[in-house]
Design a protein around this motif. Structure first.
Motif, PDB file in Angstrom:
ATOM      1  N   VAL A 165      -3.045  13.252   7.434  1.00 40.54           N
ATOM      2  CA  VAL A 165      -2.681  14.664   7.523  1.00 40.54           C
ATOM      3  C   VAL A 165      -2.227  14.942   8.940  1.00 40.54           C
ATOM      4  CG1 VAL A 165      -3.456  17.034   7.221  1.00 40.54           C
ATOM      5  CG2 VAL A 165      -4.413  15.224   5.786  1.00 40.54           C
ATOM      6  N   MET A 166      -1.032  15.506   9.072  1.00 33.43           N
ATOM      7  CA  MET A 166      -0.508  15.778  10.420  1.00 33.43           C
ATOM      8  C   MET A 166      -0.484  17.257  10.686  1.00 33.43           C
ATOM      9  SD  MET A 166       2.636  13.231  11.316  1.00 33.43           S
ATOM     10  CE  MET A 166       2.715  13.594  13.065  1.00 33.43           C
ATOM     11  N   TYR A 167      -0.763  17.600  11.931  1.00 39.58           N
ATOM     12  CA  TYR A 167      -0.636  18.982  12.353  1.00 39.58           C
ATOM     13  C   TYR A 167      -0.112  19.010  13.790  1.00 39.58           C
ATOM     14  CZ  TYR A 167      -1.586  23.902  13.182  1.00 39.58           C
ATOM     15  OH  TYR A 167      -1.449  25.221  13.473  1.00 39.58           O
ATOM     16  N   ALA A 168       0.956  19.712  14.015  1.00 38.43           N
ATOM     17  CA  ALA A 168       1.511  19.897  15.360  1.00 38.43           C
ATOM     18  C   ALA A 168       1.659  18.576  16.116  1.00 38.43           C
ATOM     19  CB  ALA A 168       0.664  20.888  16.162  1.00 38.43           C
ATOM     20  N   GLY A 169       2.224  17.589  15.453  1.00 43.78           N
ATOM     21  CA  GLY A 169       2.543  16.344  16.145  1.00 43.78           C
ATOM     22  C   GLY A 169       1.391  15.369  16.242  1.00 43.78           C
ATOM     23  N   GLN A 170       0.237  15.726  15.664  1.00 46.46           N
ATOM     24  CA  GLN A 170      -0.916  14.824  15.732  1.00 46.46           C
ATOM     25  C   GLN A 170      -1.439  14.552  14.332  1.00 46.46           C
ATOM     26  OE1 GLN A 170      -3.476  17.289  18.116  1.00 46.46           O
ATOM     27  NE2 GLN A 170      -3.088  16.033  19.935  1.00 46.46           N
ATOM     28  N   ILE A 171      -2.092  13.397  14.195  1.00 47.01           N
ATOM     29  CA  ILE A 171      -2.811  13.160  12.954  1.00 47.01           C
ATOM     30  C   ILE A 171      -4.188  13.781  13.108  1.00 47.01           C
ATOM     31  CG2 ILE A 171      -3.941  11.402  11.558  1.00 47.01           C
ATOM     32  CD1 ILE A 171      -1.541   9.683  11.813  1.00 47.01           C
ATOM     33  N   VAL A 172      -4.554  14.667  12.158  1.00 40.97           N
ATOM     34  CA  VAL A 172      -5.857  15.323  12.287  1.00 40.97           C
ATOM     35  C   VAL A 172      -6.880  14.713  11.342  1.00 40.97           C
ATOM     36  CG1 VAL A 172      -4.992  17.502  13.193  1.00 40.97           C
ATOM     37  CG2 VAL A 172      -5.159  17.178  10.722  1.00 40.97           C
ATOM     38  N   GLU A 173      -6.396  14.083  10.270  1.00 37.95           N
ATOM     39  CA  GLU A 173      -7.352  13.426   9.383  1.00 37.95           C
ATOM     40  C   GLU A 173      -6.669  12.269   8.692  1.00 37.95           C
ATOM     41  OE1 GLU A 173      -9.558  15.948   6.821  1.00 37.95           O
ATOM     42  OE2 GLU A 173     -10.748  14.310   6.008  1.00 37.95           O
ATOM     43  N   LEU A 174      -7.406  11.163   8.594  1.00 42.72           N
ATOM     44  CA  LEU A 174      -6.879   9.950   7.972  1.00 42.72           C
ATOM     45  C   LEU A 174      -7.974   9.400   7.082  1.00 42.72           C
ATOM     46  CD1 LEU A 174      -4.514   7.839   8.078  1.00 42.72           C
ATOM     47  CD2 LEU A 174      -5.722   6.766   9.958  1.00 42.72           C
TER      48      LEU A 174
ATOM     49  N   GLU B  58       0.827  -1.200   0.000  1.00 43.30           N
ATOM     50  CA  GLU B  58       0.000   0.000   0.000  1.00 43.30           C
ATOM     51  C   GLU B  58       0.868   1.260   0.000  1.00 43.30           C
ATOM     52  OE1 GLU B  58      -3.813   1.538   2.664  1.00 43.30           O
ATOM     53  OE2 GLU B  58      -2.087   0.650   3.658  1.00 43.30           O
ATOM     54  N   THR B  59       0.361   2.339  -0.575  1.00 45.63           N
ATOM     55  CA  THR B  59       1.069   3.612  -0.490  1.00 45.63           C
ATOM     56  C   THR B  59       0.294   4.557   0.410  1.00 45.63           C
ATOM     57  OG1 THR B  59       1.911   3.366  -2.720  1.00 45.63           O
ATOM     58  CG2 THR B  59       2.003   5.550  -1.763  1.00 45.63           C
ATOM     59  N   VAL B  60       0.966   5.008   1.442  1.00 44.51           N
ATOM     60  CA  VAL B  60       0.337   5.951   2.357  1.00 44.51           C
ATOM     61  C   VAL B  60       1.120   7.250   2.297  1.00 44.51           C
ATOM     62  CG1 VAL B  60      -0.197   6.462   4.752  1.00 44.51           C
ATOM     63  CG2 VAL B  60      -0.549   4.162   3.870  1.00 44.51           C
ATOM     64  N   CYS B  61       0.394   8.362   2.202  1.00 42.43           N
ATOM     65  CA  CYS B  61       1.064   9.665   2.195  1.00 42.43           C
ATOM     66  C   CYS B  61       0.909  10.300   3.571  1.00 42.43           C
ATOM     67  CB  CYS B  61       0.426  10.581   1.153  1.00 42.43           C
ATOM     68  SG  CYS B  61       1.287  10.573  -0.397  1.00 42.43           S
ATOM     69  N   LEU B  62       1.988  10.934   4.017  1.00 42.87           N
ATOM     70  CA  LEU B  62       1.955  11.671   5.268  1.00 42.87           C
ATOM     71  C   LEU B  62       2.135  13.139   4.879  1.00 42.87           C
ATOM     72  CD1 LEU B  62       1.686  10.775   8.173  1.00 42.87           C
ATOM     73  CD2 LEU B  62       4.162  10.645   8.338  1.00 42.87           C
ATOM     74  N   VAL B  63       1.088  13.922   5.127  1.00 42.79           N
ATOM     75  CA  VAL B  63       1.089  15.304   4.641  1.00 42.79           C
ATOM     76  C   VAL B  63       1.060  16.263   5.817  1.00 42.79           C
ATOM     77  CG1 VAL B  63      -0.090  16.926   3.116  1.00 42.79           C
ATOM     78  CG2 VAL B  63      -0.248  14.492   2.667  1.00 42.79           C
ATOM     79  N   GLY B  64       1.684  17.399   5.656  1.00 41.39           N
ATOM     80  CA  GLY B  64       1.605  18.418   6.697  1.00 41.39           C
ATOM     81  C   GLY B  64       2.636  19.500   6.457  1.00 41.39           C
ATOM     82  N   GLU B  65       2.491  20.602   7.208  1.00 46.42           N
ATOM     83  CA  GLU B  65       3.464  21.685   7.072  1.00 46.42           C
ATOM     84  C   GLU B  65       4.800  21.276   7.680  1.00 46.42           C
ATOM     85  OE1 GLU B  65       1.658  25.868   7.929  1.00 46.42           O
ATOM     86  OE2 GLU B  65       0.226  24.357   8.609  1.00 46.42           O
ATOM     87  N   SER B  66       5.813  22.081   7.400  1.00 45.55           N
ATOM     88  CA  SER B  66       7.135  21.813   7.991  1.00 45.55           C
ATOM     89  C   SER B  66       7.042  21.856   9.507  1.00 45.55           C
ATOM     90  CB  SER B  66       8.145  22.859   7.518  1.00 45.55           C
ATOM     91  OG  SER B  66       8.194  22.854   6.117  1.00 45.55           O
ATOM     92  N   GLY B  67       7.726  20.952  10.152  1.00 50.02           N
ATOM     93  CA  GLY B  67       7.807  20.974  11.606  1.00 50.02           C
ATOM     94  C   GLY B  67       6.608  20.365  12.302  1.00 50.02           C
ATOM     95  N   CYS B  68       5.770  19.610  11.566  1.00 45.67           N
ATOM     96  CA  CYS B  68       4.597  19.064  12.229  1.00 45.67           C
ATOM     97  C   CYS B  68       4.849  17.648  12.726  1.00 45.67           C
ATOM     98  CB  CYS B  68       3.390  19.098  11.306  1.00 45.67           C
ATOM     99  SG  CYS B  68       3.532  17.978   9.923  1.00 45.67           S
TER     100      CYS B  68
END
Lengths: 363, 321
Positions: free
Chosen positions: B225-234, B34-44
């Motif tokens: 989708v990651m934000y500030a060290g957490q996954i916010v949406e999957l 499977e291909t999973v993408c991990l997305v988010g701003e720098s430093g998240c």
């Protein structure tokens, strides 16, 4: 029909490897190349010392104590060695005996020696083959031993001590420095404090006190090994510090992370990925610190705790030049000093050139 | 059982009072192939999460305080260093953002690939195998490229070499940490094509880290989708792109420049990512959230499955649909 292409075809040059680039830049530096050339000559002469030297280093003839330097003269088509005679009323005052010469031959039989320390031989590059007509290019010392021959034999010790010492101390310094920098933390602190301890003791005192931990009356080979061990023991610390500093910055590089991510062990990362990146510095530093070992041997032998008579080294030959009375009358005893001077200078010239060539920002 | 299963992973930088939570309660899975993408701003926290799979974050300062990272069913965080070296490369391989910096400048690339082989498939550490790998990643005239130094290659070529090194050990999971960020757009497309092609041929799973949502639709099966060290949406990639639920995902998608947009200005998310250690008490996105309401500032939302396979971390998840 063939048509000439309007665009000239330029042969693509394959890029040069880093070592080739390095060599190209080095070749452009005349002084460095000169230093390198002198060293090549010195080391090859040392390698063939037994053959080039007309006498064995133990060959002594008390009849010729403090014999002055004697250069063969051209007589007709032959090189001839004149004969000197001690004047009867004054000791150690030699005078040429007129019209008493002996031709100098090449490849003559003489003292037995071992070429490269392995093959027994007795052919020498030049000589008269007659002990009554000695060829002392640089005079003789107080026991009537040829200074030139002894200098050649001495170069075997003095020049190799530098290389052996560098090998030991740099290998040690790189391993310890690499470990210290890579692991950091307590390992780093412990190793670095130890290095500082060694570096804080004045070198000469450390040398002499270390010398005293070895029993007196060692054979020449043992003393030789001892000098290398002592000098390496003192100098690995500064090398370790520099390598540790370079490791600190190199370990943050992404290729180190990539190597770890590929499952490499810490020692493999240090040995294969970090240390090779310090080589351009290490080679320069090594070249520049060889003189330290040569001078270290000189100091030890000069103080009478180094290479022992009758073995020859540049340091213990200079011991004879301690006496100002001798120096005034027999200045040729200083010849090994000139050899040291030339060698040290050559190493420094070469080292400076290597440093410039290794610096990719310079032209 | 999934190939990779990260459960409630919590990691601090530092210990005690000064500890900073870099990964907070991150959970996701990757199945074989499977291909999973991990997305988010720098430093998240994308990269540290990815590095945690091989336990590659330097410790200290990293300090895992909870959760587990199960690779092939075994928890990576409790492994000995010998076991870790086996899975690094053996099960999970990495490629990084700067191909030029990932290759050791003083070695020929053939030897670097061979080293990777020596570590995991010592029987195959031959020139022939290296050539095969270079061919696999599409390097022309591989026989003559063996003796090249990294600086003699372009960025795209270097990244291909990195991929060859990563593939040398035949991993089950390839972690690509922004593999195309340092490359120009055409090369970027080539590398992504290559990854997709290799994935199909070799059947490995890919964890692709990116901050480029444009890649996501092309590559991913699922997106976290990651934000500030957490996954916010999957969510599955297509659904997420068609209908993002979390306000942060929406904002991210709005800030992608569109070719046929009629806007004069690019839209951006107001404010900055909060600094690590300075997170809001409640929802970490609420200071920048256009749909923040009462309660967002004080209550930390949980990641909940609001539809089948769609997980969202928001107090008002139900209203987001």
């Amino acid at each position: 029909m063939e048509t000439a292409s309007p665009i000239p075809v330029v042969e693509a040059k394959t890029p040069l490897s880093p070592w080739r680039l390095f060599w190209q830049r080095l070749r452009r530096r005349r002084v460095a190349m000169m230093g390198g050339g002198i060293l090549v000559v010195l080391y090859s002469v040392a390698l063939f010392a037994g053959f080039i030297a007309p006498y064995h280093y133990e060959h002594l003839d008390t009849k010729y104590s403090f014999h002055p330097p004697l250069w063969p003269q051209l007589k007709g088509f032959h090189l001839v060695a004149p004969r000197y005679e001690e004047s009867t009323n004054e000791v150690f005052n030699y005078r040429v005996v007129p019209d008493d010469t002996k031709p100098v031959h090449f490849f003559v039989h003489g003292d037995r020696y071992k070429l490269f320390g392995l093959f027994p031989a007795s052919i020498h590059l030049f000589g008269t083959g007659d002990d009554r007509y000695p060829v002392y290019l640089l005079g003789a010392d107080q026991f009537g031993r040829d200074v030139f021959s002894r200098m050649l034999y001495g170069s075997q010790i003095s020049l190799s001590i530098g290389i052996a010492g560098i090998l030991i101390s740099f290998v040690l310094g790189m391993i310890v420095g690499g470990i210290s920098g890579y692991f950091g933390g307590f390992t780093d602190t412990a190793i670095m404090r130890m290095c500082e301890l060694i570096m804080s003791i004045p070198g000469l005192y450390l040398i002499i006190s270390l010398r005293n931990t070895f029993p007196p009356g060692l054979s020449s080979a043992q003393v030789y090994a001892m000098i290398i061990v002592i000098l390496s023991f003192i100098s690995w610390a500064s090398m370790a510090r520099v390598i540790r500093g370079m490791t600190l910055s190199l370990r943050e590089q992404q290729f180190v992370l990539a190597a770890r991510a590929a499952g490499a062990t810490p020692l493999r990362v240090i040995a294969r990925h970090i240390l090779p990146n310090t080589f351009s510095y290490v080679i320069v530093a090594a070249t520049l610190s060889v003189p330290y070992y040569i001078l270290g041997e000189v100091v030890l032998s000069f103080l009478g705790v180094g290479i022992q008579e009758p073995s020859a080294s540049w340091g213990n030959m200079l011991t004879a030049a301690q006496n100002t009375e001798y120096l005034r009358h027999y200045p040729w005893l200083l010849a090994p000093g000139a050899a040291i001077f030339v060698t040290v200078l050559a190493f420094n010239f070469l080292g400076d050139g290597l440093r410039d060539a290794a610096d990719t920002k310079s032209l | 059982m999934s190939l990779l299963e990260i459960k409630n992973l919590k990691m601090d930088f530092g210990k005690g009072a000064g500890a900073l939570r870099a990964i907070d309660d991150v959970s996701f899975t990757i199945d074989a192939g499977e291909t999973v993408c991990l997305v988010g701003e720098s430093g998240c926290g994308k990269s540290v999460t990815a590095l945690s799979i091989g336990k590659l974050v330097p410790m200290p300062p990293a300090n895992y305080v909870g959760g587990e990272v199960r690779l092939n069913g075994r928890d990576v965080l409790t492994m000995s260093s010998r076991q870790l070296r086996e899975i690094r490369g053996g099960v999970v391989s990495y490629i990084f953002q700067e191909p030029g910096a990932s290759l050791n400048p003083v070695f020929r690339i053939g030897n670097q690939i061979k080293e990777s082989l020596k570590l995991h498939r010592p029987g195959k550490a031959t020139d022939a195998e290296v050539v095969r790998l270079l061919k696999l990643v599409g390097i022309p005239a591989p026989e003559s490229r063996l003796r090249n130094y990294p600086f003699e290659m372009s960025g795209g070529m270097q990244q291909r070499v990195m991929i060859a090194m990563a593939l040398a050990s035949e991993p089950k999971l390839l972690v690509a940490d922004e593999p195309t960020t340092a490359l120009d757009v055409t090369i970027q497309a080539q590398i992504l094509d290559l990854l997709r092609d290799l994935k199909q041929r070799l059947g490995m799973a890919i964890l692709l880290i990116t901050h480029n949502l444009g890649i996501v639709g092309d590559m991913a099966d699922r997106v976290a989708v990651m934000y500030a060290g957490q996954i916010v949406e999957l969510a599955p990639a297509k659904e997420l792109l068609r209908r993002p639920l979390h306000p942060y995902t929406k904002a991210l998608m709005d800030s992608v420049p569109k070719l046929h947009g009629d806007k004069d200005r690019l839209s951006a998310i107001p404010g900055n990512v909060p600094r690590i250690g300075n997170f809001p008490k409640g929802c970490r996105f609420f200071p920048r959230c256009p749909s923040a309401r009462l309660g967002c500032e004080s209550t930390m939302p949980e990641l909940v499955e609001i539809e089948p396979n769609r997980w969202v971390r928001s107090l008002y998840a139900k209203d987001l649909k």
